[in-house]
Design a protein around this motif. Structure first.
Motif: not given
Length: 220
Positions: A201-203, A186-190
């Motif tokens: 890049a983080f993923i 959720w944090a990454l999606r937002e």
């Protein structure tokens, strides 16, 4: 009669047993309900506040604790709404209230709103306290506080501290807890709505749970 008790008495005549049963079932039987759905609950609270006013900042913590100890879940949800109305006026000591809300009667319905709406605004007002509290939330064995550390920047957009976001996520990438994996996604999606390159890049560069990757990639 206290402010919290008066609010409870104001809600009581609007109780609906059939809706209460369904609402309790939705939260896996963890909490009791009046059976007052959100639009009506907020309308009732609005009328209550017109006649009773908002509690003072000095009274806010006691009001929250009392509403939290009463059985019906609608009262905890209303406590959060009242805190949000006072979010720009709270003192530095309000962190005590937030931690109480995050560690009592824990479930996603109160934890997520407290973390993203209330704690998020508190740390905007008092950013110097981030270094004192977020590491504590991040490293405790209480996964709801872990989730809160991940989610408190949820609405920060361009103000997101990406180093801190990465740190709070990477502390929990091995977690098998659904609510942690979901929070990471959720944090990454937002944040991907603001900075998709960073999230992509983080993923790619970190080993995340499949659920976190699926959730985090939805807008990429």
């Amino acid at each position: 009669m206290t402010y919290a008790r008066e609010l409870r008495e104001y809600f009581k005549p609007h109780a609906d047993k059939s809706k209460a049963f369904a609402m309790k079932k939705y939260l896996r039987g963890n909490f009791e309900f009046f059976g007052i759905q959100t639009p009506l609950r907020r309308n009732l609270a609005r009328h209550f506040l017109k006649s009773h006013g908002l509690p003072s900042i000095s009274e806010l913590h006691q009001m929250v604790v009392e509403l939290w100890t009463l059985p019906e879940r609608e009262l905890q949800l209303t406590a959060m709404d009242i805190c949000e109305k006072l979010a720009k006026k709270v003192s530095e000591d309000h962190i005590t209230t937030l931690e109480y809300m995050l560690t009592h009667k824990q479930w996603w319905d109160t934890v997520d709103l407290t973390a993203a709406n209330l704690a998020g605004k508190y740390f905007k007002l008092y950013p110097e306290n981030i270094s004192s509290f977020i590491p504590k939330w991040q490293h405790t064995e209480d996964f709801w506080l872990n989730r809160s550390a991940i989610l408190f920047q949820l609405k920060y957009k361009r103000d997101t501290d990406t180093a801190l976001l990465a740190e709070t996520i990477l502390s929990h990438t091995s977690s098998r807890e659904f609510f942690i994996q979901k929070a990471i996604g959720w944090a990454l999606r937002e944040y991907s709505k603001t900075n998709p390159e960073w999230v992509r890049a983080f993923i790619q560069n970190n080993r995340l749970a499949n659920l976190s990757v699926r959730e985090g990639s939805k807008h990429l």
